[in-house]
Design an enzyme around this catalytic site. Structure first.
Site, PDB file in Angstrom:
ATOM      1  N   GLU A   1      52.706  30.451  41.726  1.00 46.31           N
ATOM      2  CA  GLU A   1      52.772  29.402  42.747  1.00 46.31           C
ATOM      3  C   GLU A   1      51.557  29.637  43.625  1.00 46.31           C
ATOM      4  O   GLU A   1      51.453  30.658  44.294  1.00 46.31           O
ATOM      5  CB  GLU A   1      54.099  29.544  43.480  1.00 46.31           C
ATOM      6  CG  GLU A   1      54.458  28.325  44.265  1.00 46.31           C
ATOM      7  CD  GLU A   1      54.338  28.619  45.726  1.00 46.31           C
ATOM      8  OE1 GLU A   1      53.234  28.395  46.254  1.00 46.31           O
ATOM      9  OE2 GLU A   1      55.315  29.078  46.315  1.00 46.31           O
TER      10      GLU A   1
ATOM     11  N   CYS B   1      53.264  27.905  52.018  1.00 48.59           N
ATOM     12  CA  CYS B   1      52.670  27.172  50.889  1.00 48.59           C
ATOM     13  C   CYS B   1      52.933  25.676  51.011  1.00 48.59           C
ATOM     14  O   CYS B   1      52.230  24.867  50.418  1.00 48.59           O
ATOM     15  CB  CYS B   1      53.213  27.711  49.579  1.00 48.59           C
ATOM     16  SG  CYS B   1      54.923  28.174  49.663  1.00 48.59           S
TER      17      CYS B   1
HETATM   18  P1  NAP Z   1      46.553  37.413  46.746  1.00 43.27           P
HETATM   19  O1  NAP Z   1      45.240  37.939  47.190  1.00 43.27           O
HETATM   20  O2  NAP Z   1      46.545  36.408  45.679  1.00 43.27           O
HETATM   21  O3  NAP Z   1      47.425  38.677  46.302  1.00 43.27           O
HETATM   22  C1  NAP Z   1      48.743  38.525  45.809  1.00 43.27           C
HETATM   23  C2  NAP Z   1      49.045  39.694  44.881  1.00 43.27           C
HETATM   24  O4  NAP Z   1      48.270  39.585  43.691  1.00 43.27           O
HETATM   25  C3  NAP Z   1      48.731  41.051  45.476  1.00 43.27           C
HETATM   26  O5  NAP Z   1      49.701  41.966  45.011  1.00 43.27           O
HETATM   27  C4  NAP Z   1      47.381  41.369  44.892  1.00 43.27           C
HETATM   28  O6  NAP Z   1      47.126  42.742  44.753  1.00 43.27           O
HETATM   29  C5  NAP Z   1      47.472  40.746  43.513  1.00 43.27           C
HETATM   30  N1  NAP Z   1      46.170  40.317  43.006  1.00 43.27           N
HETATM   31  C6  NAP Z   1      45.376  39.361  43.538  1.00 43.27           C
HETATM   32  N2  NAP Z   1      44.278  39.199  42.790  1.00 43.27           N
HETATM   33  C7  NAP Z   1      44.380  40.071  41.756  1.00 43.27           C
HETATM   34  C8  NAP Z   1      43.550  40.382  40.653  1.00 43.27           C
HETATM   35  N3  NAP Z   1      42.386  39.762  40.465  1.00 43.27           N
HETATM   36  N4  NAP Z   1      43.953  41.327  39.806  1.00 43.27           N
HETATM   37  C9  NAP Z   1      45.133  41.969  39.994  1.00 43.27           C
HETATM   38  N5  NAP Z   1      45.940  41.738  41.035  1.00 43.27           N
HETATM   39  C10 NAP Z   1      45.585  40.794  41.904  1.00 43.27           C
HETATM   40  O7  NAP Z   1      47.367  36.790  47.951  1.00 43.27           O
HETATM   41  P2  NAP Z   1      47.635  37.345  49.424  1.00 43.27           P
HETATM   42  O8  NAP Z   1      47.192  38.756  49.554  1.00 43.27           O
HETATM   43  O9  NAP Z   1      49.036  37.083  49.693  1.00 43.27           O
HETATM   44  O10 NAP Z   1      46.806  36.423  50.382  1.00 43.27           O
HETATM   45  C11 NAP Z   1      45.461  36.104  50.221  1.00 43.27           C
HETATM   46  C12 NAP Z   1      45.293  34.601  50.269  1.00 43.27           C
HETATM   47  O11 NAP Z   1      46.217  33.996  49.367  1.00 43.27           O
HETATM   48  C13 NAP Z   1      45.610  33.918  51.578  1.00 43.27           C
HETATM   49  O12 NAP Z   1      44.537  33.936  52.463  1.00 43.27           O
HETATM   50  C14 NAP Z   1      45.974  32.535  51.133  1.00 43.27           C
HETATM   51  O13 NAP Z   1      44.818  31.774  50.994  1.00 43.27           O
HETATM   52  C15 NAP Z   1      46.605  32.712  49.796  1.00 43.27           C
HETATM   53  N6  NAP Z   1      48.085  32.634  49.795  1.00 43.27           N
HETATM   54  C16 NAP Z   1      48.642  31.475  49.407  1.00 43.27           C
HETATM   55  C17 NAP Z   1      50.019  31.373  49.364  1.00 43.27           C
HETATM   56  C18 NAP Z   1      50.674  30.118  48.938  1.00 43.27           C
HETATM   57  O14 NAP Z   1      51.893  30.074  48.962  1.00 43.27           O
HETATM   58  N7  NAP Z   1      49.959  29.114  48.530  1.00 43.27           N
HETATM   59  C19 NAP Z   1      50.830  32.453  49.712  1.00 43.27           C
HETATM   60  C20 NAP Z   1      50.227  33.644  50.087  1.00 43.27           C
HETATM   61  C21 NAP Z   1      48.842  33.708  50.107  1.00 43.27           C
HETATM   62  P3  NAP Z   1      46.330  43.566  45.877  1.00 43.27           P
HETATM   63  O15 NAP Z   1      47.241  43.600  47.068  1.00 43.27           O
HETATM   64  O16 NAP Z   1      46.140  44.857  45.246  1.00 43.27           O
HETATM   65  O17 NAP Z   1      45.073  42.850  46.150  1.00 43.27           O
END
Ligand code: NAP
Length: 505
Positions: free
Chosen positions: A263, A300
């Site tokens: 999502e 989201c």
């Molecule tokens: P994220 O960076 O996508 O991380 C979510 C999870 O996925 C974390 O456990 C992260 O691990 C892992 N992950 C991310 N990229 C990866 C990769 N290339 N390889 C392996 N594992 C990976 O999301 P976030 O930390 O929650 O927030 C960052 C951004 O996501 C926000 O600024 C926002 O833009 C977006 N977000 C969107 C929603 C939505 O519902 N649309 C919700 C939350 C966040 P690590 O912790 O080790 O990096």
């Protein structure tokens, strides 16, 4: 607060530490040290999950319902400690976390009832027709069966409802699938105390502890190893478009590709139809400002885009939204990284050609305050940046010249979790023209409301065409979400004594 985290992973019933440690970064209160996840722990947890699958997948639905209810009870028992550490780690107000806990335990109980009812099994039977010509028909049964160990990525923005015991975990356990959670490093203490609740429930119900593991975050290779592990059969994820897409691609590139239920991003557009705008521009603007800034806009379903027909009513709407948003102060964001991404996203919109700044604010590094911009349909259609999610309290008003251009903007949209119509009865004909377009764009279409606040129910669809989700046939909220972790199996002429119990029970 009486809970002090020990900082260990929970691997199939054993609390295990690892050599490397990371420190939590709470918005207030004490920081704590946590063991960093490792690839070796992924292997151990998935092996235990696979070993537990045989018994768990064929356990009675009532026994799994009892487990889900026991988890809800154990979470409730720890309620005050969960709220305290969750609020400190994420900066979310205590009242929000209390509400989110109610939603989390509510969805565990809802799944318990859902599996006891049994309709989700979609049981089918074609009787044998031995005398049928030219060829006889065999006896056929069909049943939805659990798929195997499931990987779940805890989401940063819902530390309870989309994290360790959130909707993905509840749906997978309800289906009969063991779960390995990769905790989000933004709230490791909250993850730990919720894992304690699951651990206690597993012990109470005498279930194989291999059905659940929590590996704390801290290293990227944990997530990649988890989705690439050959015994993992599906992944539940909520997070960024970039992270989700990277993990989705890894799932697709495996020797045995598996479904990745991600999502991802959504701007959740609202269409303000002319009669509704003429009647209540100010009320809609105030409601929008409240929805847009709730929880610092870290939903989201945050409605980031308003599409209006240019004119005096649209101007009145912008004035009222500007005034309402100016009254909202800075709010803590989930992490420094998310706060910094918000500032970057707001700057990218501000830098775009022909975009006017209606509200432009700055806040301290971990905080966000509202930003509001406006532009024309021509610019919106020409610049993809304006259609991308900025995670936080940012709104963009797009002025269209008339209904034809509003329909063009609707057709131009990427996949969305939600689309909203603000309409009065006199707008019905325009709304009817929009509906077939919006049905192809969004998982949920709503009228005269705001999309934040997602009902957990039988009819809810929280998903949508890419990039809202990576699998538009699925939902991550509501009872239908169990289907992600099931696979239909047909049984042809199988003797009744070896058919699955669920076919008859
Ligand atoms: P994220 O960076 O996508 O991380 C979510 C999870 O996925 C974390 O456990 C992260 O691990 C892992 N992950 C991310 N990229 C990866 C990769 N290339 N390889 C392996 N594992 C990976 O999301 P976030 O930390 O929650 O927030 C960052 C951004 O996501 C926000 O600024 C926002 O833009 C977006 N977000 C969107 C929603 C939505 O519902 N649309 C919700 C939350 C966040 P690590 O912790 O080790 O990096």
């Amino acid at each position: 607060m009486t809970f002090t985290p020990h900082g260990n992973h929970l691997i199939g019933g054993a609390w295990i530490s690892s050599h490397d440690q990371f420190q939590s970064a709470p918005t207030h209160g004490e920081a704590h040290r946590f063991s960093v996840g490792t690839v070796d722990l992924v292997d151990q947890a998935v092996d235990l999950a696979e070993a537990a699958f045989g018994t768990f997948s064929s356990s009675s639905r009532q026994s799994r319902a009892d487990l889900l209810i026991a988890i809800a009870e154990e979470i409730d028992l720890r309620g005050d400690d969960i709220t305290a550490i969750g609020s400190a780690e994420t900066g979310l107000p205590e009242a929000r976390l209390q509400g989110e806990r109610g939603r989390t335990t509510g969805q565990l109980r809802l799944f318990a009832q859902h599996i006891v009812d049994g309709d989700y099994l979609d049981r089918r039977h074609d009787e044998a027709l031995p005398d049928r010509q030219p060829i006889p028909r065999p006896e056929l049964y069909m049943l939805q069966r659990p798929i195997g160990p499931v990987a779940v990525f805890g989401a940063s923005n819902f530390p309870l409802a989309f994290s360790v015991s959130g909707g993905d975990t509840a749906a997978a356990l309800a289906a009969g699938c063991p779960v390995v959670v990769k905790g989000h490093s933004a709230h490791p203490g909250t993850s730990e105390i919720v894992a304690e609740a699951i651990h206690a429930a597993i012990n109470r119900c005498d279930v194989d502890p291999g059905i659940f593991s929590l590996i704390q975050g801290g290293r990227r290779d944990v997530g990649t190893a988890l989705v690439q592990h050959p015994l993992i059969k599906a992944v539940g994820f909520t997070g960024s478009l970039a992270g989700g897409r990277a993990l989705f691609d890894l799932c697709a590139a495996r020797p045995e590709p598996i479904p990745f239920f991600g999502e991802l991003g959504s701007v959740n557009p609202m269409f303000l139809l002319p009669n509704a705008l003429a009647e209540r521009a100010s009320d809609i603007a105030k409601g929008w400002a409240a929805s847009l800034t709730m929880g610092a806009g870290q939903f989201c379903t945050n409605p980031g885009l308003a599409i209006v027909v240019a004119g005096t009513d649209a101007d009145a709407f912008c004035d009222a939204a500007t005034q309402a948003l100016r009254e909202v102060g800075p709010q803590a964001m989930l992490t420094d990284g998310i706060a910094s991404a918000y500032r970057g996203g707001a700057q990218a919109v501000a830098n775009a050609k022909n975009v006017d700044e209606l509200v432009r604010t700055e806040a301290d590094p971990r905080y966000a305050s509202p930003n509001l911009f406006s532009t024309t349909a021509k610019e919106f259609l020409a610049n993809d940046v304006l259609g991308e999610e900025v995670f936080g309290p940012l709104g963009l008003v797009v002025h269209v010249s008339g209904i034809a251009e509003m329909l063009t903007c609707a057709r131009h949209l990427q996949g969305q979790l939600t689309c909203t119509l603000h309409m009065s009865k006199a707008d019905s004909s325009i709304a009817s023209d929009l509906m077939p377009i919006l049905e192809r764009k969004a998982g949920r279409i709503l009228a005269n409301g705001f999309p934040t606040g997602v009902e957990v129910s039988d009819t809810m669809v929280h998903g949508g065409p890419y990039p809202a989700s990576t699998n538009f046939g699925a939902t991550s909220v509501g009872t239908l979400s169990i289907r992600r972790f099931l696979r239909p199996v047909c049984y042809q002429n199988i003797p009744s004594d070896i058919l699955p119990e669920d076919l008859t029970a």
